[in-house]
Structures are given as structure tokens and as C-alpha cells.
Design an enzyme around this catalytic site. Sequence first.
Site, short mmCIF file in Angstrom:
data_model
loop_
_atom_site.label_atom_id
_atom_site.label_comp_id
_atom_site.label_asym_id
_atom_site.label_seq_id
_atom_site.Cartn_x
_atom_site.Cartn_y
_atom_site.Cartn_z
N CYS A 1 0.85 -1.19 0.00
CA CYS A 1 0.00 0.00 0.00
C CYS A 1 0.88 1.24 0.00
O CYS A 1 1.95 1.25 0.61
CB CYS A 1 -0.89 0.03 1.23
SG CYS A 1 -2.11 -1.29 1.32
N GLU B 1 2.53 -3.69 -5.80
CA GLU B 1 1.40 -4.61 -5.91
C GLU B 1 0.37 -4.04 -6.87
O GLU B 1 0.02 -2.86 -6.80
CB GLU B 1 0.79 -4.83 -4.52
CG GLU B 1 -0.35 -5.80 -4.49
CD GLU B 1 -0.92 -5.95 -3.09
OE1 GLU B 1 -2.11 -6.30 -2.97
OE2 GLU B 1 -0.18 -5.70 -2.11
#
Length: 481
Positions: free
Chosen positions: A341, A375
Site C-alpha cells: 500500500c 502490488e
Amino acid sequence: MSNNSTPKASDLSERNGDRSNAYLKIVVGCKVFVEKQMGPTDVQYRKAEILSVREALDHSKTEYYVHYCEFNKRLDEWVPAHRLNLDKEIEYPKQRRGKHTLSGLDSTKKQRRISKLTPLRDREGKLTPRRENYFDSSLFDSPISSPATTNDKLTEEAEHVDDETDEHKGQATDTFSKEKEIEKLRTSGSMTQCVNEISRVKNLNKIQMGIHEIEAWYFSPYPEEYAHAELIYICEFCLSYFLSSKSFTRHRAKCTLLHPPGNEIYRYEGISFFEIDGRKQRTYCRNLSLLSKMFLDHKTLYYDVDPFLFYIMTKNDEYGAHILGYFSKEKESLEGYNLACILTLPQHQRMGYGKLLIAFSYELSKIEGRIGSPEKPLSDLGLLSYRAYWAETIVEKLIDFRGEITLEELSHATGITVQDILHTLQTIDALKYYRGQHIICLSTKTVEQYERSNQKKRRKIDATALKWTPPIFTPAQLRYL
């Protein structure tokens, strides 16, 4: 004899009754035109979908949660009934066939009742209805359970509650499983694997953090009593949250924390980075994840913080180290991600801090001797930041380069994966086909744009100021309950 045009009381009553009946027909799933403030003096009517209906706290009026079509979810909001334009075309949701109905209710009341139900699943996966409260206490019994799903899905699932046929009892292909979700979270990063677990209705309005008042963008699973509070107070050092200014003031008088509770691994020109182990500082990392969930839509990392390291970027002054943003990183990523994140807090966006966070994550990867990638998929703002960083870094390496270079060599020089380099070269239109082979060719426009950007005073990571050794975790430390 004068012609009196004043409407009679009976006519007004009849009109108001028709208006009330029209509002009663507005249910979850309807698409109506809603008054939207587009600028200081610009008011327009935009088509929006009704996602939820509720009574105001004083029970004096009805409020509608709307999603403006073709706009980002962060603009969704609760609106009073008078902002709905019922004179324009209204699209009603299609009626589902073959479903059980709630006896004793007409279709309008039935949909209003269903919109207030939240399905909960027991251990066997069966559904039981419950009143919606924006927070499920089971959140803290399971790492990734989510308190709400999309309202149109709620309607469909609530209609399944009393259905005893095998077709409706347990065969859904997208049924949420805690065990499967936990396993995927362990092996696939921090994003939800079940799209139904993403709430479409945000439950918070605004937060007060330091000197900044910030409007929430998305749903975040704060406790039930915080839902619909006009303002939530968050301590900018320990990230604890409070409902009243009095309790927040009491906390600030006792809170001794002046920086994130981790190891400072970087300090340069008033900017610091702190490394925090999610297993050692669970409370702080959970508070951080709750805060970031307000501005990240598709992430589920708000309880199970043990598998992650958090890197907090702060700006330092005489009062302490104030958080600007952060990124999280898996301790052991099977996919080779160097970032899970990433978030720059809204009050500090558009100041170059996002690129600084990205650059720092790649500096860590260089020390580890790895080629990293974030990600996927990235959020909309995250993708913009990464595209800008990748383009600047790649063009900087190529601007004075003469000769031949392979994509693998360029990847090792920048720390960016070959796939991300190809994606960036295609985005800036630098990949050409010439005499039977692909070549990299920077256009004059790309070079000029880089030179203009380079003339601006930009913050950069000074690798010599980074004092960090890659942590090594034993199998016992990577074993989670």
C-alpha cells in the site's frame, strides 16, 4: 371581478402528496439527476445512482447516498431529498424474477427495508439478516472480514435469506470465505480477493488531523459509534481517534509520542523515514490502516498487520515529526513486490511527496539487491504517481546515453522491472519498430518535458542518508496465528 390566481390549500396539499409519493418510489438502484456543486458559482444536475437510503439523525427527513455516474467514488455523498430532480427521467432498477418476497410489504417498502439489512455469514456460510451499522464487531475476530457489501448485492442476498432451495442456499461462485481470504492475503499482498467485500457507502464525513480538516473519500471500518459523526479527531502522532474535542484535548495532554514508534532510518532536509514492524506495533499500524482506508478503496489491510513492514514519511519541526504519508511492504513477498500500500495524505498531496515515497521504496530494493514492483492493480492516484516516477527515472537514464542497451540492463540500472519499463515506454510513445527490431526513441516533446520538470526544485532521496540493513526474519517470526 378580479381573477384570483392564488392556489387553494387543497391543491397545495395534493401537490405535496404527489411529491411525497414520488420520493417514496426512489429506492436503492434508481438513477436520478442530483444537484451537484461543480464550482463556486456552477451548479449542475448530474445523473447518479442511489446506493442507500436512510432517515436523518433527527428523523425529520430522508437522505440518499448517491454515486455520480462517470465520476470517481470519492465524490459519493449523502444528499437531502430536495437535491433530487424528479422532473427529469428516472431509471428504476429492473425487477428480479423468481425471488421470494417479504410478505405484508409492497415493493417500495420491501426495497427500503432490504436496503437497511446487512447479511452476516455464520461458520457454515449461511446468511442471516441484520440491521446495517457500518461496523461489524467480527472485524477484530478475523483479519479481513468486512462489514458491508454493495447495496444492490445486499438486496439480492437479503431476498435469498428465506429461500430453502439448493439453488439459493450455498452455491454462489463469489461467496466470501474467511479462511480462503486469509490465505490469499498471506500470499497475494494486501488487496481484497472478493470484490463483494468492498463497501460502496462511506460511513465517515470529516476528520480533524493537526491543523487540517479532511473530508473522507471511502468507507473505513471505524467503530459503529463513529459512523455519521460530523467530525472525528485523530492524533497525528499516535493516530488514535476520538469523537469529541474534549476527549481529544485530554488525550493530547497525556500523549507523549512525538514521532512514529519505530526506528528512524533516514533523515535529510527535514524529511525522515521510520521503519515499523506490524507485529511489534500492532495498535499504531491498525490505526494507520484505518486512517489510510478512508483514502484507499480496494485495500483490506486494516487488521492483519503482522506480515507487513510500514515505512512512515514525516516532516520534522520543533513540535515533532508529522506524518506525510507511508507505504507498507510484505516481509516475505512471493510475487516479488517491493510495496503493498502507498498513500500520501490528502492534505500533503501535489507536493512531490508521492514520488519521494516511491523513490525510497526503490532505494530499499537496491540495498536488498532486488528488482521491485508495486502490488497491482494500483489506485488511480497511485498509478499517476508511478507513471510519472517511472518516466522521469527512465528518461533520466536514457537522456545522455549513446549506444545499445537491453531492457534487462535498463532494469538493473533503475531497479524497475522489465514489464514496468515496457509499460512506461509505451505510455510515453518511446518504443518504435525500425528495420525489423524494436528500438527506444525519445521524442523531442518527451525530452523537453523532462528538462522543464528537471528545472523545478524537486525533493530527492539522498542514498547516503539512508542507514538501513535489510531485516532478516526467522521462520518462527514469519509464522502467524
